[in-house]
Design a protein around this motif. Sequence first.
Motif, short mmCIF file in Angstrom:
data_model
loop_
_atom_site.label_atom_id
_atom_site.label_comp_id
_atom_site.label_asym_id
_atom_site.label_seq_id
_atom_site.Cartn_x
_atom_site.Cartn_y
_atom_site.Cartn_z
N GLN A 48 0.85 -1.19 0.00
CA GLN A 48 0.00 0.00 0.00
C GLN A 48 0.89 1.24 0.00
O GLN A 48 1.86 1.30 0.74
CB GLN A 48 -0.88 0.03 1.24
N THR A 49 0.53 2.21 -0.84
CA THR A 49 1.24 3.48 -0.88
C THR A 49 0.28 4.58 -0.46
O THR A 49 -0.62 4.94 -1.23
CB THR A 49 1.77 3.76 -2.31
N PRO A 50 0.43 5.08 0.78
CA PRO A 50 -0.48 6.13 1.26
C PRO A 50 -0.41 7.39 0.40
O PRO A 50 0.65 7.75 -0.10
CB PRO A 50 0.01 6.42 2.68
N VAL A 51 -1.56 8.03 0.24
CA VAL A 51 -1.64 9.29 -0.47
C VAL A 51 -1.66 10.40 0.57
O VAL A 51 -2.51 10.39 1.47
CB VAL A 51 -2.90 9.35 -1.35
N GLU A 52 -0.71 11.30 0.48
CA GLU A 52 -0.62 12.39 1.44
C GLU A 52 -1.57 13.51 1.03
O GLU A 52 -1.39 14.14 0.01
CB GLU A 52 0.81 12.92 1.52
N ASN A 53 -2.62 13.70 1.84
CA ASN A 53 -3.59 14.76 1.60
C ASN A 53 -4.10 15.21 2.97
O ASN A 53 -4.75 14.43 3.67
CB ASN A 53 -4.74 14.26 0.72
N PRO A 79 -4.86 -13.22 -18.78
CA PRO A 79 -4.27 -14.37 -18.08
C PRO A 79 -5.04 -14.67 -16.79
O PRO A 79 -5.78 -13.81 -16.29
CB PRO A 79 -2.84 -13.90 -17.76
N GLN A 80 -4.87 -15.85 -16.25
CA GLN A 80 -5.57 -16.23 -15.02
C GLN A 80 -5.17 -15.38 -13.83
O GLN A 80 -5.96 -15.17 -12.92
CB GLN A 80 -5.30 -17.69 -14.68
N VAL A 81 -3.95 -14.89 -13.81
CA VAL A 81 -3.45 -14.05 -12.72
C VAL A 81 -2.83 -12.79 -13.32
O VAL A 81 -1.98 -12.89 -14.20
CB VAL A 81 -2.42 -14.80 -11.85
N ILE A 82 -3.30 -11.62 -12.83
CA ILE A 82 -2.77 -10.35 -13.32
C ILE A 82 -2.49 -9.41 -12.16
O ILE A 82 -3.17 -9.45 -11.14
CB ILE A 82 -3.73 -9.66 -14.32
N PRO A 83 -1.48 -8.53 -12.32
CA PRO A 83 -1.27 -7.49 -11.31
C PRO A 83 -2.28 -6.37 -11.55
O PRO A 83 -2.57 -6.02 -12.70
CB PRO A 83 0.16 -7.03 -11.58
N VAL A 84 -2.82 -5.80 -10.46
CA VAL A 84 -3.77 -4.70 -10.55
C VAL A 84 -3.46 -3.66 -9.48
O VAL A 84 -2.74 -3.93 -8.51
CB VAL A 84 -5.24 -5.17 -10.36
N LEU A 85 -4.02 -2.46 -9.68
CA LEU A 85 -3.94 -1.38 -8.70
C LEU A 85 -5.36 -0.94 -8.37
O LEU A 85 -6.25 -1.02 -9.21
CB LEU A 85 -3.21 -0.17 -9.29
N TYR A 86 -5.55 -0.47 -7.15
CA TYR A 86 -6.81 0.16 -6.81
C TYR A 86 -6.60 1.19 -5.71
O TYR A 86 -5.62 1.14 -4.98
CB TYR A 86 -7.90 -0.85 -6.44
N PHE A 87 -7.53 2.14 -5.62
CA PHE A 87 -7.47 3.25 -4.68
C PHE A 87 -8.53 3.03 -3.62
O PHE A 87 -9.71 2.87 -3.94
CB PHE A 87 -7.74 4.55 -5.45
N ALA A 88 -8.13 2.99 -2.34
CA ALA A 88 -9.09 2.71 -1.27
C ALA A 88 -8.55 3.17 0.07
O ALA A 88 -7.37 3.49 0.19
CB ALA A 88 -9.36 1.21 -1.21
N HIS A 89 -9.42 3.18 1.09
CA HIS A 89 -8.92 3.51 2.43
C HIS A 89 -8.69 2.27 3.27
O HIS A 89 -8.09 2.35 4.32
CB HIS A 89 -9.81 4.55 3.14
N VAL A 90 -9.16 1.13 2.82
CA VAL A 90 -8.85 -0.15 3.47
C VAL A 90 -8.61 -1.19 2.38
O VAL A 90 -9.15 -1.07 1.28
CB VAL A 90 -10.00 -0.63 4.41
N PRO A 91 -7.82 -2.20 2.67
CA PRO A 91 -7.61 -3.25 1.66
C PRO A 91 -8.92 -4.00 1.37
O PRO A 91 -9.80 -4.12 2.23
CB PRO A 91 -6.60 -4.19 2.33
N MET A 92 -9.04 -4.50 0.17
CA MET A 92 -10.21 -5.24 -0.27
C MET A 92 -10.23 -6.64 0.34
O MET A 92 -9.17 -7.21 0.64
CB MET A 92 -10.16 -5.34 -1.80
#
Length: 129
Positions: A48-53, A79-92
């Motif tokens: 996780q990379t925190p966003v400073e705001n 493919p069956q497995v892919i890297p992804v990114l998402y923006f959130a305040h808690v992990p999914m």
Amino acid sequence: MKIAAYALVISIAGAAYQPTRAENLSDNALPHACSDVVVIGRVKNGEQTPVENAEDILGHSWVEATMKVRKVVVGQNLPQVIPVLYFAHVPMREDRDFMFVLAKNEAGAWEIKTGQLMSTRPHLKPSCD
């Protein structure tokens, strides 16, 4: 003084809360662009990379994750497995299947635009944007 500080925190939290309208609770239609890929799958959370705001009281982060694609609903095969990114305040959640709308970001990485738990029986809006 402590009571005043707690009252301020409660006041700020209450001001940020916007109740969800009843008709939105049953609307499980996911919007998607015509170039998006829609999949059913699960994530495994990573860094996780925190966003400073200074005005973000929840503490949002960019989360790097790995997605296990169970089924492609719309769009190109993946493919069956892919890297992804998402923006959130808690992990999914990692223990449930979701329907995800994915798009490539400017760097060419897959980004989760939106998603819903499969247990809510999501479907796609009738037409893409």
